[in-house]
Each structure stands twice: as structure tokens, then as C-alpha cells.
Scaffold this active site. Structure first.
Site, PDB file in Angstrom:
ATOM      1  N   HIS A   1      50.201-103.994  -6.560  1.00 16.99           N
ATOM      2  CA  HIS A   1      51.340-104.174  -7.581  1.00 16.99           C
ATOM      3  C   HIS A   1      51.030-104.782  -8.699  1.00 16.99           C
ATOM      4  O   HIS A   1      50.317-105.585  -8.706  1.00 16.99           O
ATOM      5  CB  HIS A   1      52.783-104.752  -6.817  1.00 16.99           C
ATOM      6  CG  HIS A   1      53.247-103.835  -5.919  1.00 16.99           C
ATOM      7  ND1 HIS A   1      53.901-102.590  -5.905  1.00 16.99           N
ATOM      8  CD2 HIS A   1      53.272-104.237  -4.604  1.00 16.99           C
ATOM      9  CE1 HIS A   1      54.383-102.404  -4.741  1.00 16.99           C
ATOM     10  NE2 HIS A   1      54.101-103.185  -3.578  1.00 16.99           N
TER      11      HIS A   1
ATOM     12  N   ASP B   1      49.517-106.379  -0.115  1.00 17.45           N
ATOM     13  CA  ASP B   1      50.520-106.998  -0.904  1.00 17.45           C
ATOM     14  C   ASP B   1      50.627-108.678  -0.241  1.00 17.45           C
ATOM     15  O   ASP B   1      51.599-109.280  -0.158  1.00 17.45           O
ATOM     16  CB  ASP B   1      52.124-106.572  -0.379  1.00 17.45           C
ATOM     17  CG  ASP B   1      52.446-105.469  -1.257  1.00 17.45           C
ATOM     18  OD1 ASP B   1      51.770-104.852  -1.992  1.00 17.45           O
ATOM     19  OD2 ASP B   1      53.669-105.077  -0.780  1.00 17.45           O
TER      20      ASP B   1
ATOM     21  N   HIS C   1      52.775-111.352   4.961  1.00 20.58           N
ATOM     22  CA  HIS C   1      53.610-110.410   4.170  1.00 20.58           C
ATOM     23  C   HIS C   1      54.297-109.570   5.436  1.00 20.58           C
ATOM     24  O   HIS C   1      55.607-109.474   5.357  1.00 20.58           O
ATOM     25  CB  HIS C   1      52.911-109.685   3.308  1.00 20.58           C
ATOM     26  CG  HIS C   1      53.629-108.690   2.580  1.00 20.58           C
ATOM     27  ND1 HIS C   1      54.662-109.011   1.649  1.00 20.58           N
ATOM     28  CD2 HIS C   1      53.537-107.167   2.636  1.00 20.58           C
ATOM     29  CE1 HIS C   1      55.418-107.825   0.985  1.00 20.58           C
ATOM     30  NE2 HIS C   1      54.671-106.726   1.691  1.00 20.58           N
TER      31      HIS C   1
ATOM     32  N   ASP D   1      56.425 -97.948   0.526  1.00 19.09           N
ATOM     33  CA  ASP D   1      55.832 -97.980  -0.794  1.00 19.09           C
ATOM     34  C   ASP D   1      54.087 -97.926  -0.790  1.00 19.09           C
ATOM     35  O   ASP D   1      53.556 -97.861  -1.619  1.00 19.09           O
ATOM     36  CB  ASP D   1      56.378 -98.917  -1.803  1.00 19.09           C
ATOM     37  CG  ASP D   1      56.035-100.181  -1.426  1.00 19.09           C
ATOM     38  OD1 ASP D   1      56.244-100.538  -0.136  1.00 19.09           O
ATOM     39  OD2 ASP D   1      55.831-101.196  -2.239  1.00 19.09           O
ATOM     40  N   HIS D   2      53.785 -98.010   0.513  1.00 17.79           N
ATOM     41  CA  HIS D   2      52.050 -98.091   0.756  1.00 17.79           C
ATOM     42  C   HIS D   2      51.715 -97.094   1.688  1.00 17.79           C
ATOM     43  O   HIS D   2      50.601 -96.627   1.724  1.00 17.79           O
ATOM     44  CB  HIS D   2      51.865 -99.672   1.408  1.00 17.79           C
ATOM     45  CG  HIS D   2      52.118-100.475   0.477  1.00 17.79           C
ATOM     46  ND1 HIS D   2      51.010-101.224  -0.128  1.00 17.79           N
ATOM     47  CD2 HIS D   2      53.231-101.074   0.193  1.00 17.79           C
ATOM     48  CE1 HIS D   2      51.660-102.154  -0.839  1.00 17.79           C
ATOM     49  NE2 HIS D   2      52.935-102.263  -0.772  1.00 17.79           N
TER      50      HIS D   2
ATOM     51  N   HIS E   1      49.044-102.151   5.349  1.00 20.04           N
ATOM     52  CA  HIS E   1      50.338-102.418   5.964  1.00 20.04           C
ATOM     53  C   HIS E   1      51.556-101.439   5.998  1.00 20.04           C
ATOM     54  O   HIS E   1      51.256-100.427   5.202  1.00 20.04           O
ATOM     55  CB  HIS E   1      51.132-103.884   5.548  1.00 20.04           C
ATOM     56  CG  HIS E   1      51.514-103.752   4.101  1.00 20.04           C
ATOM     57  ND1 HIS E   1      50.895-103.585   2.946  1.00 20.04           N
ATOM     58  CD2 HIS E   1      52.789-104.108   3.736  1.00 20.04           C
ATOM     59  CE1 HIS E   1      51.612-103.512   2.120  1.00 20.04           C
ATOM     60  NE2 HIS E   1      52.873-103.875   2.361  1.00 20.04           N
TER      61      HIS E   1
ATOM     62  N   HIS F   1      54.663-100.903   4.959  1.00 17.46           N
ATOM     63  CA  HIS F   1      55.720-100.686   4.120  1.00 17.46           C
ATOM     64  C   HIS F   1      55.709 -99.225   3.422  1.00 17.46           C
ATOM     65  O   HIS F   1      54.510 -98.821   2.959  1.00 17.46           O
ATOM     66  CB  HIS F   1      55.968-101.554   2.995  1.00 17.46           C
ATOM     67  CG  HIS F   1      56.355-102.943   3.426  1.00 17.46           C
ATOM     68  ND1 HIS F   1      56.088-104.100   2.968  1.00 17.46           N
ATOM     69  CD2 HIS F   1      57.260-103.260   4.839  1.00 17.46           C
ATOM     70  CE1 HIS F   1      56.630-105.299   3.556  1.00 17.46           C
ATOM     71  NE2 HIS F   1      57.082-104.693   4.776  1.00 17.46           N
TER      72      HIS F   1
HETATM   73 ZN   LIG Z   1      54.776-104.663   1.332  1.00 15.62          ZN
END
Ligand SMILES: [Zn+2]
Length: 240
Positions: A153, A115, A93, A41-42, A37, A39
């Protein structure tokens, strides 16, 4: 990262540097980058890794991911490291979140679920509805129990504190909290988890069971069906 001693793939590289270091240490070539996805941090490491390694990038059809990439949707297949990964649409998410499922790797299935499903928990609903997230988790829960759950995570201990608050008499959960705490105390990850374990301990896969329904109704007395029970648990976790 998954590697076969000559080639590697990475999932959701938020930062290129640890990946580059691991590639050098292992002496392997990055073949593919799988993104679940959008985001940051990905995806923060995607551009630098593609430019430094030439790896192919795969990601969801309907999200903004650094181009160029191969866009994927439900039932598509991705080949990497000689393995076949089936794409599963799991919105909730984010609106276009996908998972990657490999039927067999070293004897058991492998799931990269980003996530959406965590050990003991699930992702926050940033773009989707509780009904979508529940349906997405149902799809993951229907995979083989031996599936190794590679979430993105290490939230396990904080998830388990909430899980124990809503499902305090669950013996498997009490035992898992002890073993997860011991792993973390030794600086070890709790991940990957397994679907068999998550089905025993994860309140978001167990929201239709009487104990979890009672917990949901204690938080929101208006909760009256499977979606609103799930939504109440997710809302409670947000405030926990
Ligand atoms: Zn995420």
C-alpha cells in the site's frame, strides 16, 4: 508486478482488471501469483486471474486463500520468472502472513512484504501480538540493506506524519518527508522503498532507540520493555 518482457508475476492482486490490462499492454504472460495473506484486497483478483491466464498460485500455509494453490511456510523456495524466492514467516498483521525474498534481481535483493512493513510504518495487528510483529519486523530488518522493499500500500505520507510526531529530530526522516511529498505531488509512487532507508526513518524498526523509547513512554507511561515500547507506538499510531 515483476516481468522479464515475456513472463510476469504479480503479488497480492486485489483486483484482476489492472493486472489484465498491464499484461495486455506489456505483451507478457502471467506465470505466477504470489499471495502474502488472506485479506480480500490482496486476494480478490486471484480466481479470475488464475482462470484467465492459468498462472500458478502460491500463498501462506495457514490462511484461507482461493484454492487451488501451493501452500508455503518458512524457508520454502518458490521459483518464478527463473528467480528463486525464499519464504519468510512474518505473523502479526495476520496469523499466517508470509513474505517473499529474492536474493538478487537486477543487482539488488527484492522483498515482497505485503502488509507487514510499509514505508515509514507497519501493518495493524489484526490477528497477532506485538511480540510477534516485533519479531517479524526484526527478521525483515536483518535482510541486506540494499533490499528493495515492495510493500502493498502507498501509505507513506500518512505514515511519515506519524513518524515525525514520534521522532521529530530525525534529519533523515525530515528529508524523506520532503522527497516523498514531492513524488506524490507529481503523481509518482514512493515505492519500492529500501531497507537502508527504512532503518533510518521507520519508527517501527527503530523502537529500541532512546528517542523512540521516550516517545513510547510519553504515550504509555507503563511501557517498560522492548515489546511494550513497540506496542505503545503501534497503539498510538492506531489513534493518530
Ligand atoms: Zn492486510
Amino acid at each position: 508486478m515483476l516481468h522479464d518482457e515475456s513472463r510476469a508475476l504479480v503479488v497480492d492482486p486485489g483486483d484482476p482488471q489492472p493486472v489484465i490490462k498491464a499484461l495486455q499492454r506489456l505483451g507478457v504472460k502471467l506465470e505466477a501469483i504470489l499471495v502474502t495473506h488472506h485479506h480480500p484486497d490482496h486476494t480478490g483478483g486471484v480466481k479470475a486471474l488464475r482462470e484467465s491466464t492459468g498462472a500458478a498460485v502460491f500463498g501462506p500455509a495457514r490462511e484461507t486463500i482461493p484454492e487451488p494453490l501451493t501452500r508455503l511456510q518458512d524457508h520454502d523456495l518458490v521459483m518464478a520468472l527463473g528467480l528463486s524466492f525464499k519464504v519468510i514467516d512474518i505473523p502479526g498483521h495476520t496469523a499466517g502472513h508470509i513474505a517473499y525474498f529474492c536474493e538478487s534481481n537486477e543487482g539488488s535483493p527484492l522483498l515482497f512484504c505485503g502488509d507487514t512493513l510499509f514505508s515509514g510504518g507497519c501493518g495493524r495487528l489484526f490477528e497477532g501480538t506485538p511480540a510477534q510483529m516485533l519479531a517479524s519486523l526484526d527478521r525483515l530488518a536483518a535482510l541486506p540493506e540494499a533490499t528493495r522493499v515492495c510493500c502493498t500500500h502507498e501509505y507513506t505520507l500518512s505514515n511519515l506524519k506519524f513518524a515525525l510526531a514520534v521522532d521529530p529530530h530525525n534529519e533523515a526522516l525530515i528529508r524523506y518527508m520532503e522527497s516523498a511529498q514531492a513524488l506524490r505531488d507529481n503523481g509518482q509512487p514512493t515505492l519500492p522503498s529500501s531497507l537502508a532507508l527504512e532503518l533510518q526513518i521507520n519508527p517501527f524498526l527503530r523502537s529500541r532507540l532512546p528517542a523512540l523509547i521516550r516517545a513510547a513512554q510519553s504515550f504509555d507511561e507503563k511501557a517498560h520493555d522492548e515489546v511494550s515500547h513497540f506496542a505503545a507506538l503501534r497503539q498510538w499510531k492506531n489513534q493518530f
